[in-house]
Design a protein around this motif. Structure first.
Motif, mmCIF file in Angstrom:
data_model
loop_
_atom_site.group_PDB
_atom_site.id
_atom_site.type_symbol
_atom_site.label_atom_id
_atom_site.label_comp_id
_atom_site.label_asym_id
_atom_site.label_seq_id
_atom_site.Cartn_x
_atom_site.Cartn_y
_atom_site.Cartn_z
ATOM 1 N N GLY A 33 0.783 -1.215 0.000
ATOM 2 C CA GLY A 33 0.000 0.000 0.000
ATOM 3 C C GLY A 33 0.820 1.273 0.000
ATOM 4 O O GLY A 33 0.288 2.349 0.247
ATOM 5 N N ASP A 34 2.114 1.191 -0.257
ATOM 6 C CA ASP A 34 2.931 2.401 -0.330
ATOM 7 C C ASP A 34 2.531 3.202 -1.563
ATOM 8 O O ASP A 34 2.331 2.643 -2.638
ATOM 9 N N TRP A 35 2.429 4.528 -1.388
ATOM 10 C CA TRP A 35 2.039 5.348 -2.528
ATOM 11 C C TRP A 35 2.608 6.754 -2.407
ATOM 12 O O TRP A 35 3.001 7.191 -1.338
ATOM 13 N N TYR A 36 2.665 7.419 -3.533
ATOM 14 C CA TYR A 36 2.994 8.840 -3.574
ATOM 15 C C TYR A 36 2.217 9.450 -4.726
ATOM 16 O O TYR A 36 1.744 8.761 -5.626
ATOM 17 N N ASP A 37 2.059 10.734 -4.672
ATOM 18 C CA ASP A 37 1.378 11.442 -5.750
ATOM 19 C C ASP A 37 1.904 12.867 -5.779
ATOM 20 O O ASP A 37 2.363 13.388 -4.761
ATOM 21 N N ALA A 38 1.865 13.476 -6.914
ATOM 22 C CA ALA A 38 2.234 14.876 -7.076
ATOM 23 C C ALA A 38 1.418 15.413 -8.243
ATOM 24 O O ALA A 38 1.260 14.738 -9.259
ATOM 25 N N PHE A 39 0.888 16.604 -8.067
ATOM 26 C CA PHE A 39 0.122 17.223 -9.143
ATOM 27 C C PHE A 39 0.151 18.737 -8.987
ATOM 28 O O PHE A 39 0.424 19.258 -7.908
ATOM 29 N N VAL A 40 -0.105 19.417 -10.082
ATOM 30 C CA VAL A 40 -0.103 20.872 -10.106
ATOM 31 C C VAL A 40 -1.543 21.363 -10.021
ATOM 32 O O VAL A 40 -2.417 20.889 -10.752
#
Length: 84
Positions: A33-40
């Protein structure tokens, strides 16, 4: 393969260069369940989030995908400013 297919493509930002590498600890055929996200944001601000859903099975991976989308949806368009 499933875990890697669920990770996002990082956005480009004129203010910061992003890079990420997901490297699981175990060599076993487990997902997690490890996750990352990035958005503008629409105003150009960059949002970065990192999290972990407990577990090493398909349920943890599915929950991770839902949680990541929930965080993104909840944050998108907000104008809160963080200062230090």
């Amino acid at each position: 393969m499933l875990q890697h297919s669920m990770l996002p493509v990082l956005p480009e930002s004129p203010r910061v260069q992003l890079a990420a590498r997901y490297q699981p600890v175990a060599d076993r055929v487990e997902v997690g369940g490890d996750w990352y996200d990035a958005f503008v944001q629409p105003d150009g601000d960059l949002v970065v989030a990192i999290g972990d859903v407990a577990g090493h099975d398909i349920e943890a991976a599915a929950t991770m995908g839902q949680l990541r989308n929930l965080v993104r949806g909840n944050a998108f368009g907000r104008t809160t400013r963080w200062t230090s």
